[in-house]
Scaffold this active site. Structure first.
Site, PDB file in Angstrom:
ATOM      1  N   ASN A 172     -68.296-175.124  17.710  1.00  0.00           N
ATOM      2  CA  ASN A 172     -68.528-174.875  19.451  1.00  0.00           C
ATOM      3  C   ASN A 172     -68.697-176.095  20.457  1.00  0.00           C
ATOM      4  O   ASN A 172     -69.146-177.363  20.600  1.00  0.00           O
ATOM      5  CB  ASN A 172     -70.245-174.809  19.587  1.00  0.00           C
ATOM      6  CG  ASN A 172     -70.698-175.221  20.395  1.00  0.00           C
ATOM      7  OD1 ASN A 172     -70.040-174.847  21.407  1.00  0.00           O
ATOM      8  ND2 ASN A 172     -72.454-174.516  21.246  1.00  0.00           N
ATOM      9  N   TRP A 173     -67.335-176.202  21.175  1.00  0.00           N
ATOM     10  CA  TRP A 173     -66.925-177.949  21.477  1.00  0.00           C
ATOM     11  C   TRP A 173     -67.696-177.383  23.496  1.00  0.00           C
ATOM     12  O   TRP A 173     -67.883-178.627  23.772  1.00  0.00           O
ATOM     13  CB  TRP A 173     -65.484-176.927  21.701  1.00  0.00           C
ATOM     14  CG  TRP A 173     -64.206-177.244  21.153  1.00  0.00           C
ATOM     15  CD1 TRP A 173     -64.797-177.928  19.768  1.00  0.00           C
ATOM     16  CD2 TRP A 173     -63.369-177.175  21.078  1.00  0.00           C
ATOM     17  NE1 TRP A 173     -63.907-178.494  18.581  1.00  0.00           N
ATOM     18  CE2 TRP A 173     -62.526-177.156  19.239  1.00  0.00           C
ATOM     19  CE3 TRP A 173     -62.361-176.424  21.775  1.00  0.00           C
ATOM     20  CZ2 TRP A 173     -60.883-177.147  18.828  1.00  0.00           C
ATOM     21  CZ3 TRP A 173     -61.137-176.629  21.305  1.00  0.00           C
ATOM     22  CH2 TRP A 173     -61.289-176.528  19.861  1.00  0.00           C
ATOM     23  N   LYS A 174     -68.748-176.661  23.581  1.00  0.00           N
ATOM     24  CA  LYS A 174     -69.216-176.724  24.530  1.00  0.00           C
ATOM     25  C   LYS A 174     -67.823-176.869  26.079  1.00  0.00           C
ATOM     26  O   LYS A 174     -67.746-176.532  25.948  1.00  0.00           O
ATOM     27  CB  LYS A 174     -70.684-177.543  24.396  1.00  0.00           C
ATOM     28  CG  LYS A 174     -71.251-177.704  23.444  1.00  0.00           C
ATOM     29  CD  LYS A 174     -72.436-178.625  23.080  1.00  0.00           C
ATOM     30  CE  LYS A 174     -72.977-178.358  21.596  1.00  0.00           C
ATOM     31  NZ  LYS A 174     -74.845-178.770  21.974  1.00  0.00           N
ATOM     32  N   HIS A 185     -77.564-169.070  22.432  1.00  0.00           N
ATOM     33  CA  HIS A 185     -77.728-171.361  22.360  1.00  0.00           C
ATOM     34  C   HIS A 185     -78.354-171.174  22.925  1.00  0.00           C
ATOM     35  O   HIS A 185     -78.810-171.164  23.899  1.00  0.00           O
ATOM     36  CB  HIS A 185     -76.331-171.431  22.465  1.00  0.00           C
ATOM     37  CG  HIS A 185     -76.039-173.037  21.973  1.00  0.00           C
ATOM     38  ND1 HIS A 185     -76.535-173.897  22.988  1.00  0.00           N
ATOM     39  CD2 HIS A 185     -75.754-173.459  20.924  1.00  0.00           C
ATOM     40  CE1 HIS A 185     -76.277-175.110  22.004  1.00  0.00           C
ATOM     41  NE2 HIS A 185     -75.709-174.662  21.449  1.00  0.00           N
ATOM     42  N   GLU A 211     -79.091-174.039  24.998  1.00  0.00           N
ATOM     43  CA  GLU A 211     -78.191-174.640  26.526  1.00  0.00           C
ATOM     44  C   GLU A 211     -78.768-173.039  26.931  1.00  0.00           C
ATOM     45  O   GLU A 211     -78.879-173.707  28.386  1.00  0.00           O
ATOM     46  CB  GLU A 211     -77.000-175.322  25.923  1.00  0.00           C
ATOM     47  CG  GLU A 211     -77.531-176.713  25.264  1.00  0.00           C
ATOM     48  CD  GLU A 211     -76.266-177.296  24.506  1.00  0.00           C
ATOM     49  OE1 GLU A 211     -74.839-176.556  24.667  1.00  0.00           O
ATOM     50  OE2 GLU A 211     -76.961-178.353  23.617  1.00  0.00           O
ATOM     51  N   GLU A 264     -80.667-172.994  14.656  1.00  0.00           N
ATOM     52  CA  GLU A 264     -80.288-174.160  15.156  1.00  0.00           C
ATOM     53  C   GLU A 264     -81.621-174.762  15.761  1.00  0.00           C
ATOM     54  O   GLU A 264     -82.235-174.415  17.102  1.00  0.00           O
ATOM     55  CB  GLU A 264     -79.182-174.039  16.391  1.00  0.00           C
ATOM     56  CG  GLU A 264     -77.943-173.619  16.067  1.00  0.00           C
ATOM     57  CD  GLU A 264     -76.978-174.808  17.280  1.00  0.00           C
ATOM     58  OE1 GLU A 264     -76.507-175.094  16.486  1.00  0.00           O
ATOM     59  OE2 GLU A 264     -77.176-173.947  18.436  1.00  0.00           O
ATOM     60  N   GLY A 324     -77.566-182.301  18.846  1.00  0.00           N
ATOM     61  CA  GLY A 324     -76.866-183.631  19.892  1.00  0.00           C
ATOM     62  C   GLY A 324     -78.489-184.400  19.967  1.00  0.00           C
ATOM     63  O   GLY A 324     -78.263-185.538  20.572  1.00  0.00           O
ATOM     64  N   SER A 352     -76.851-181.522  14.583  1.00  0.00           N
ATOM     65  CA  SER A 352     -76.639-182.583  14.424  1.00  0.00           C
ATOM     66  C   SER A 352     -75.451-183.269  12.579  1.00  0.00           C
ATOM     67  O   SER A 352     -75.859-183.248  12.067  1.00  0.00           O
ATOM     68  CB  SER A 352     -77.281-183.417  13.763  1.00  0.00           C
ATOM     69  OG  SER A 352     -77.680-184.181  15.450  1.00  0.00           O
ATOM     70  N   GLY A 395     -71.236-179.104  16.692  1.00  0.00           N
ATOM     71  CA  GLY A 395     -71.861-179.277  18.221  1.00  0.00           C
ATOM     72  C   GLY A 395     -70.149-180.525  18.806  1.00  0.00           C
ATOM     73  O   GLY A 395     -69.130-180.455  18.227  1.00  0.00           O
ATOM     74  N   GLY A 396     -70.715-181.502  18.472  1.00  0.00           N
ATOM     75  CA  GLY A 396     -70.470-183.161  18.893  1.00  0.00           C
ATOM     76  C   GLY A 396     -69.714-183.334  17.649  1.00  0.00           C
ATOM     77  O   GLY A 396     -68.077-183.787  18.194  1.00  0.00           O
TER      78      GLY A 396
HETATM   79  C1  PEP Z   1     -75.062-177.016  18.660  1.00  0.00           C
HETATM   80  O1  PEP Z   1     -74.857-177.447  20.283  1.00  0.00           O
HETATM   81  O2  PEP Z   1     -74.562-176.219  18.490  1.00  0.00           O
HETATM   82  C2  PEP Z   1     -75.221-178.233  18.046  1.00  0.00           C
HETATM   83  C3  PEP Z   1     -75.001-177.733  16.307  1.00  0.00           C
HETATM   84  O3  PEP Z   1     -74.806-179.536  17.847  1.00  0.00           O
HETATM   85  P1  PEP Z   1     -74.478-181.050  17.661  1.00  0.00           P
HETATM   86  O4  PEP Z   1     -73.878-180.170  16.623  1.00  0.00           O
HETATM   87  O5  PEP Z   1     -73.551-182.214  18.802  1.00  0.00           O
HETATM   88  O6  PEP Z   1     -76.353-180.860  17.465  1.00  0.00           O
END
Ligand code: PEP
Length: 251
Positions: A11-13, A95, A97, A168, A174, A213, A234-235
Site C-alpha cells: 500500500n503505497w498510499k 483502511h 486512514e 491493522e 506507520g 509496521s 505500507g512504509g
Molecule cells: C498500512 O497503512 O496499511 C500499513 C500497514 O502501514 P505501515 O506498514 O507503514 O505501518
C-alpha cells in the site's frame, strides 16, 4: 494444512511520483522470487503505469480504495468498473486512514466491499482497533463490529468468497510499533472464528493479512504464525529491498 496462498500487498498510499515508481516496480519485478501472491496498490493515477510494467509478470494490481457507487455525479471518485479496465485484482477497503481522515463508516465500507466483489475484484477489508480501544479491552468488540458490518450484507458465503481481511491495529500503522506475533495471532484467530459465525467454513477459507509496521526484520516471525497469511505493507513497500525481503519471508 492450510490451502491459503500467502499474499503480500504493498500500500503505497499517497507517496511517490512517476520518477520513483518506475524503478520501484522494476526493482521488485527483477528481484521477486516467491510462491506468495504479491500485489501493488499504487495511487490511482499510476495504475495504468504500473499495470503496463507488471503486465508479463505474476504480480497483481490493487487499488487503495474505490467508490461504492457504480457511476454518476461523484466528483473525484473512481468506480470498480474503471479499476477493472486496468485489471485490478484487489481493492483495499476500510483502511484506517479512510475511516478516520475521510469519515468512512462501517456501512460505507461494507458497500465498497460489495462493489469490489460485484466487479469481480478481491476486496482487502482492513479492520483494527485504536490504542485507546485496546487499552479499554475493546479490541474484539471493535473488530467484530467492523467484520459483522460486511458479513451482514452478504447473503451467502459466495458473496464474501475471495475477500481478504487485513488486521491493522491503528496504533501500529506507520508508528514503528508492531503488534507482537502473539498479539497478532490472537486477533487473527478471533477474526477467523468470527467469520465462521457468519458462514460456516469461511474462516478457514479466508486469507487474513497482518499490517502495521511490518519490516524486513519482523516479517518472518509474524508470517510464521498459523493464522497470519501474509501482510499489508505500507512504509516498507516503498523500498525495493525491504519489500522483497518481506515477500520472501512468507511461508
Ligand atoms: C498500512 O497503512 O496499511 C500499513 C500497514 O502501514 P505501515 O506498514 O507503514 O505501518
Amino acid at each position: 494444512m492450510s490451502q491459503r496462498r500467502p499474499l503480500v500487498a504493498a500500500n503505497w498510499k499517497m507517496n511517490g511520483a512517476l520518477a520513483s515508481i518506475r524503478p520501484l516496480v522494476d526493482g521488485i519485478i527483477a528481484g521477486l522470487d516467491t510462491r506468495a501472491e504479491v500485489a501493488l496498490c499504487p495511487p490511482a493515477v499510476y495504475l495504468a503505469e504500473v499495470a503496463g510494467r507488471i503486465a508479463n509478470t505474476d504480480i497483481a494490481l490493487g487499488a487503495q480504495t474505490l467508490s461504492e457507487h457504480r457511476a454518476g455525479a461523484y466528483t473525484g471518485e473512481v468506480s470498480a468498473a474503471m479499476l477493472n479496465d486496468y485489471n485490478c485484482r484487489f481493492a483495499i477497503v476500510g483502511h484506517s486512514e479512510r475511516r478516520s481522515l475521510f469519515g468512512e463508516g462501517d456501512i460505507v465500507v461494507a458497500r465498497k466491499f460489495q462493489a469490489a466483489q460485484l466487479a469481480g475484484m478481491r476486496p482487502i477489508l482492513c479492520v483494527g482497533e485504536t490504542l485507546a480501544e485496546r487499552e479499554d479491552g475493546a479490541t474484539e468488540t471493535v473488530i467484530a463490529r467492523q467484520l459483522d458490518a460486511v458479513t451482514a450484507v452478504c447473503e451467502t458465503a459466495d458473496d464474501f468468497a475471495g475477500g481478504v481481511i487485513a488486521y491493522e491495529p491503528v496504533w501500529a500503522i506507520g508508528t514503528g510499533h508492531t503488534a507482537t506475533p502473539e498479539q497478532a495471532q490472537a486477533v487473527h484467530a478471533f477474526i477467523r472464528a468470527r467469520l465462521d459465525t457468519a458462514f460456516s467454513g469461511l474462516g478457514a477459507a479466508t486469507r487474513i493479512l497482518y499490517g502495521g509496521s511490518v519490516k524486513a526484520d519482523n516479517a518472518e516471525e509474524l508470517f510464521a504464525k498459523t493464522d497470519i497469511d501474509g501482510g499489508l505493507i505500507g512504509g516498507a513497500s516503498l523500498d525495493v529491498q525491504a519489500f522483497l525481503a518481506i515477500c520472501h519471508a512468507t511461508r
